[in-house]
Design a protein around this motif. Structure first.
Motif, PDB file in Angstrom:
ATOM      1  N   ASN A   1     -13.989 -29.730 -14.429  1.00  0.00           N
ATOM      2  CA  ASN A   1     -13.994 -30.610 -13.258  1.00  0.00           C
ATOM      3  C   ASN A   1     -12.943 -30.110 -12.291  1.00  0.00           C
ATOM      4  OD1 ASN A   1     -14.341 -32.686 -11.415  1.00  0.00           O
ATOM      5  ND2 ASN A   1     -13.145 -34.156 -12.587  1.00  0.00           N
ATOM      6  N   LEU A   2     -13.333 -29.222 -11.377  1.00  0.00           N
ATOM      7  CA  LEU A   2     -12.402 -28.648 -10.416  1.00  0.00           C
ATOM      8  C   LEU A   2     -12.163 -29.644  -9.291  1.00  0.00           C
ATOM      9  CD1 LEU A   2     -13.573 -26.201 -12.028  1.00  0.00           C
ATOM     10  CD2 LEU A   2     -13.225 -24.828  -9.970  1.00  0.00           C
ATOM     11  N   SER A   3     -10.888 -29.912  -9.017  1.00  0.00           N
ATOM     12  CA  SER A   3     -10.574 -30.960  -8.044  1.00  0.00           C
ATOM     13  C   SER A   3     -10.017 -30.437  -6.728  1.00  0.00           C
ATOM     14  CB  SER A   3      -9.571 -31.956  -8.648  1.00  0.00           C
ATOM     15  OG  SER A   3      -8.353 -31.303  -8.967  1.00  0.00           O
ATOM     16  N   GLN A   4      -9.414 -29.256  -6.725  1.00  0.00           N
ATOM     17  CA  GLN A   4      -8.762 -28.790  -5.496  1.00  0.00           C
ATOM     18  C   GLN A   4      -8.510 -27.298  -5.573  1.00  0.00           C
ATOM     19  OE1 GLN A   4      -4.268 -29.009  -3.793  1.00  0.00           O
ATOM     20  NE2 GLN A   4      -5.106 -30.992  -4.403  1.00  0.00           N
TER      21      GLN A   4
ATOM     22  N   VAL B   1      -9.712 -22.418 -24.617  1.00  0.00           N
ATOM     23  CA  VAL B   1      -8.696 -22.479 -23.566  1.00  0.00           C
ATOM     24  C   VAL B   1      -9.168 -23.422 -22.460  1.00  0.00           C
ATOM     25  CG1 VAL B   1      -7.491 -21.161 -21.782  1.00  0.00           C
ATOM     26  CG2 VAL B   1      -7.839 -20.165 -24.061  1.00  0.00           C
ATOM     27  N   ILE B   2      -8.326 -24.390 -22.116  1.00  0.00           N
ATOM     28  CA  ILE B   2      -8.591 -25.297 -21.000  1.00  0.00           C
ATOM     29  C   ILE B   2      -7.330 -25.350 -20.148  1.00  0.00           C
ATOM     30  CG2 ILE B   2      -9.165 -27.649 -20.294  1.00  0.00           C
ATOM     31  CD1 ILE B   2     -10.664 -27.990 -22.920  1.00  0.00           C
ATOM     32  N   TRP B   3      -7.477 -25.107 -18.862  1.00  0.00           N
ATOM     33  CA  TRP B   3      -6.342 -25.100 -17.943  1.00  0.00           C
ATOM     34  C   TRP B   3      -6.341 -26.350 -17.076  1.00  0.00           C
ATOM     35  CZ3 TRP B   3      -8.203 -19.654 -16.195  1.00  0.00           C
ATOM     36  CH2 TRP B   3      -7.789 -18.695 -17.127  1.00  0.00           C
ATOM     37  N   ARG B   4      -5.157 -26.736 -16.612  1.00  0.00           N
ATOM     38  CA  ARG B   4      -5.007 -27.778 -15.604  1.00  0.00           C
ATOM     39  C   ARG B   4      -4.845 -27.171 -14.214  1.00  0.00           C
ATOM     40  NH1 ARG B   4      -7.660 -31.442 -18.059  1.00  0.00           N
ATOM     41  NH2 ARG B   4      -6.762 -32.033 -20.067  1.00  0.00           N
ATOM     42  N   TYR B   5      -4.468 -25.900 -14.182  1.00  0.00           N
ATOM     43  CA  TYR B   5      -4.417 -25.163 -12.919  1.00  0.00           C
ATOM     44  C   TYR B   5      -4.488 -23.685 -13.246  1.00  0.00           C
ATOM     45  CZ  TYR B   5       0.299 -23.261 -13.453  1.00  0.00           C
ATOM     46  OH  TYR B   5       1.388 -22.538 -13.876  1.00  0.00           O
ATOM     47  N   HIS B   6      -4.799 -22.875 -12.258  1.00  0.00           N
ATOM     48  CA  HIS B   6      -4.781 -21.418 -12.412  1.00  0.00           C
ATOM     49  C   HIS B   6      -4.440 -20.816 -11.056  1.00  0.00           C
ATOM     50  CE1 HIS B   6      -5.438 -17.653 -14.371  1.00  0.00           C
ATOM     51  NE2 HIS B   6      -6.473 -17.322 -13.612  1.00  0.00           N
TER      52      HIS B   6
ATOM     53  N   LEU C   1     -10.140 -27.015 -15.995  1.00  0.00           N
ATOM     54  CA  LEU C   1     -10.702 -25.682 -15.796  1.00  0.00           C
ATOM     55  C   LEU C   1     -11.060 -25.095 -17.156  1.00  0.00           C
ATOM     56  CD1 LEU C   1      -8.018 -24.356 -13.266  1.00  0.00           C
ATOM     57  CD2 LEU C   1     -10.026 -25.782 -12.791  1.00  0.00           C
ATOM     58  N   VAL C   2     -12.320 -24.717 -17.314  1.00  0.00           N
ATOM     59  CA  VAL C   2     -12.810 -24.158 -18.572  1.00  0.00           C
ATOM     60  C   VAL C   2     -13.255 -22.726 -18.306  1.00  0.00           C
ATOM     61  CG1 VAL C   2     -14.461 -24.413 -20.463  1.00  0.00           C
ATOM     62  CG2 VAL C   2     -13.563 -26.451 -19.304  1.00  0.00           C
ATOM     63  N   PRO C   3     -12.360 -21.743 -18.521  1.00  0.00           N
ATOM     64  CA  PRO C   3     -12.725 -20.347 -18.227  1.00  0.00           C
ATOM     65  C   PRO C   3     -13.761 -19.826 -19.201  1.00  0.00           C
ATOM     66  CG  PRO C   3     -10.572 -20.459 -19.300  1.00  0.00           C
ATOM     67  CD  PRO C   3     -10.984 -21.877 -19.021  1.00  0.00           C
TER      68      PRO C   3
ATOM     69  N   ASN D   1     -15.085 -18.630  -4.446  1.00  0.00           N
ATOM     70  CA  ASN D   1     -16.157 -19.406  -5.077  1.00  0.00           C
ATOM     71  C   ASN D   1     -16.562 -18.812  -6.425  1.00  0.00           C
ATOM     72  OD1 ASN D   1     -16.287 -21.327  -3.058  1.00  0.00           O
ATOM     73  ND2 ASN D   1     -17.947 -20.307  -1.954  1.00  0.00           N
ATOM     74  N   GLU D   2     -16.652 -17.488  -6.477  1.00  0.00           N
ATOM     75  CA  GLU D   2     -17.003 -16.835  -7.749  1.00  0.00           C
ATOM     76  C   GLU D   2     -15.911 -17.049  -8.791  1.00  0.00           C
ATOM     77  OE1 GLU D   2     -19.677 -13.095  -6.013  1.00  0.00           O
ATOM     78  OE2 GLU D   2     -17.485 -12.917  -6.166  1.00  0.00           O
ATOM     79  N   TRP D   3     -14.666 -16.987  -8.342  1.00  0.00           N
ATOM     80  CA  TRP D   3     -13.516 -17.195  -9.231  1.00  0.00           C
ATOM     81  C   TRP D   3     -13.557 -18.610  -9.810  1.00  0.00           C
ATOM     82  CZ3 TRP D   3      -8.488 -19.624  -7.912  1.00  0.00           C
ATOM     83  CH2 TRP D   3      -7.454 -19.276  -8.791  1.00  0.00           C
ATOM     84  N   ASN D   4     -13.802 -19.578  -8.941  1.00  0.00           N
ATOM     85  CA  ASN D   4     -13.904 -20.957  -9.422  1.00  0.00           C
ATOM     86  C   ASN D   4     -15.086 -21.135 -10.375  1.00  0.00           C
ATOM     87  OD1 ASN D   4     -11.651 -22.148  -8.228  1.00  0.00           O
ATOM     88  ND2 ASN D   4     -12.725 -22.576  -6.313  1.00  0.00           N
ATOM     89  N   GLN D   5     -16.166 -20.437 -10.102  1.00  0.00           N
ATOM     90  CA  GLN D   5     -17.340 -20.559 -10.958  1.00  0.00           C
ATOM     91  C   GLN D   5     -17.047 -20.067 -12.370  1.00  0.00           C
ATOM     92  OE1 GLN D   5     -20.127 -22.119  -9.991  1.00  0.00           O
ATOM     93  NE2 GLN D   5     -20.885 -21.928 -12.100  1.00  0.00           N
ATOM     94  N   ILE D   6     -16.232 -19.009 -12.489  1.00  0.00           N
ATOM     95  CA  ILE D   6     -15.869 -18.491 -13.804  1.00  0.00           C
ATOM     96  C   ILE D   6     -15.123 -19.555 -14.613  1.00  0.00           C
ATOM     97  CG2 ILE D   6     -14.492 -16.744 -15.023  1.00  0.00           C
ATOM     98  CD1 ILE D   6     -15.015 -14.873 -12.635  1.00  0.00           C
TER      99      ILE D   6
END
Length: 203
Positions: free
Chosen positions: A158-161, A110-115, A90-92, A146-151
């Motif tokens: 690479n969003l997986s789930q 900042v790169i996340w593995r989950y949020h 996840l790249v916010p 969907n908008e949240w994931n797009q951010i």
């Protein structure tokens, strides 16, 4: 191996074996009794964002504690909520469409593995009800999932789930195992992350 078996039982006993719950489904004709208006949703969002004790400005970590604190605040407002979790790379992104960095400006990307963040059911103009994400760390108001994931879909993401849970879930891994909130979990997490944030910002 008796002690090892006891230790394994203690560790695995922290997790729930229940499968993750299905995402909330939209409903129509006002049948969602917990739904609030868009105006009320923004009011609630603004109250969450104004809480200076929640480190929304510490993007490297703490989303699990922030989400639980926001849920508690909304409970006190009489607003029902759930939690939504997204996994992957996840790249916010900032509102200026630049990768989030900490410290801001020239800090590390900042790169996340989950949020995770809370959701509330909001009545839409057409009468349907949709879960909206309440996440002041990423947005200025309620947004759709969907908008949240797009951010969080900046270059290299690479969003997986994406999954929903009830509010008592403190942490959920990608396989659906969950941990409920530990004693003093929010307070301890906030104290550590606020200290780390202030040190990074030279406060």
């Amino acid at each position: 191996m008796g002690w090892l078996s006891d230790l394994w039982d203690a560790v695995t006993g922290v997790f729930s074996s229940s499968p993750p719950q299905e995402p909330t489904q939209p409903c129509t004709n006002g049948n969602c009794t917990d739904a609030i208006s868009p105006e009320r949703a923004q009011e609630v969002f603004d109250q969450l964002a104004a809480n200076s004790s929640i480190p929304f400005d510490y993007p490297p970590d703490c989303c699990y504690a922030r989400a639980t604190e926001m849920v508690s605040m909304m409970d006190n407002m009489g607003v029902q909520s759930r939690k939504v979790w997204t996994y992957g790379t996840l790249v916010p992104m900032t509102p200026q469409n630049a990768p989030v960095r900490f410290p801001p400006g020239n800090g590390q990307q900042v790169i996340w593995r989950y949020h995770v963040a809370p959701t509330v059911n909001v009545t839409q103009p057409d009468g349907s009800v949709q879960p909206m994400v309440m996440d002041p760390s990423l947005a200025s108001g309620p947004v759709t999932v969907n908008e949240w994931n797009q951010i969080m879909s900046g270059p290299g993401s690479n969003l997986s789930q994406t999954a929903f849970t009830d509010t008592d879930v403190w942490y959920r891994n990608q396989r659906g195992r969950i941990i409920t909130e530990p004693s003093n979990g929010r307070q301890d997490a906030f104290a550590g992350h606020i200290a780390t944030r202030d040190a990074a910002l030279g406060r």
